[in-house]
Enzyme design. Structure first.
Site, PDB file in Angstrom:
ATOM      1  CB  CYS A 146      -1.065  -0.150   1.448  1.00 17.92           C
ATOM      2  SG  CYS A 146      -0.496  -0.505   2.672  1.00 17.92           S
ATOM      3  N   GLY A 149       2.624  -0.189   4.293  1.00 19.53           N
ATOM      4  CA  GLY A 149       2.747  -1.464   4.029  1.00 19.53           C
ATOM      5  C   GLY A 149       2.358  -2.060   5.564  1.00 19.53           C
ATOM      6  NE  ARG A 150       2.557   0.979  10.935  1.00 19.01           N
ATOM      7  CZ  ARG A 150       3.185   1.147  11.475  1.00 19.01           C
ATOM      8  NH1 ARG A 150       4.622   0.153  11.608  1.00 19.01           N
ATOM      9  NH2 ARG A 150       2.629   0.679  13.024  1.00 19.01           N
ATOM     10  CB  SER A 151      -3.250   0.119   7.436  1.00 19.80           C
ATOM     11  OG  SER A 151      -4.561  -0.141   7.841  1.00 19.80           O
TER      12      SER A 151
END
EC number: 3.1.3.16
Length: 220
Positions: A146, A149-151
């Site tokens: 995304c 790169g976390r959610s």
């Protein structure tokens, strides 16, 4: 960082989600229930502090950020064959099939916003199918990304592990979080929790049906 398949365990989860680990493998989920949002967040906090541009969270499956997705040379050098963009769109990470047109990369875009009110669950099964198809060959390597790169990307990877690898949400979180620092927003966690309930119920029903068939066979 390469990671193998995880040992299914809820030792670090809340008491309500802790599995009793009975002898029969088919009864493993008999006492499992999906934890609440706060308990799920605690599992992420206990995970790896590692946060680089891209991390392998499952064999041949990577979670990364916008910089990774835009680095065409880096993707080619690393051997990526598939890209799932969980932030597809003009105002997010504006790549698409054309961006990778002269590369041997298959693209799938999900136009999603990283908001608790956004319904990402409608993309769970299509995204999971794309990931699963990509991992069907040992020669393939997939990046799910995304912006950070976390959610969004992490949520879709968790859904994949639950749908196609038969993990509970807790198992999936433990697998991903030990390899990358991720934290889906509260809304996405709620949607994953609903998926968790549905999948656990389906597995229990399937197991109950199998048990009934076996009992009928013994009576014959």
């Amino acid at each position: 960082m390469t990671s193998g398949e995880p040992k299914t365990s809820l030792k670090n989860a809340c008491p309500s989600a802790r599995r009793l680990l009975p002898k029969a493998e088919e009864e493993e989920e008999a006492d499992y229930c999906a934890p609440g949002a706060f308990e799920l967040e605690r599992l992420f906090w206990k995970g790896s502090p590692q946060y680089t541009h891209v991390n392998e969270v499952w064999p041949k499956l990577y979670i990364g950020d916008e910089a990774t997705a835009l680095d065409r040379y880096g993707l080619q050098k690393a051997g990526f064959t598939h890209v799932l963009n969980a932030a597809h769109g003009r105002w997010n990470v504006d790549t698409g099939p054309e961006y990778y047109r002269d590369m041997a990369i298959e693209y799938h875009g999900v136009e999603a916003d990283d908001l608790p009110t956004f319904d990402l669950s409608v993309f769970f099964y299509p995204a999971a199918a794309f990931i699963h198809a990509a991992l069907g060959s040992d020669h393939n390597k997939i990046l799910v990304h995304c912006v950070m790169g976390r959610s969004r990307s992490a949520t879709l990877v968790l859904a994949y592990l639950m749908i196609h690898r038969n993990m509970t949400l807790v198992d999936a979180i433990q697998q991903v979080a030990k390899n990358r620092c991720v934290l889906p927003n509260r809304g996405f966690l709620k949607q994953l929790r609903e998926l968790d309930k549905q999948l656990v119920q389906q597995r229990r029903q399937a197991q109950s049906s199998d048990d009934s068939e076996k009992a009928s066979e013994k009576e014959l």
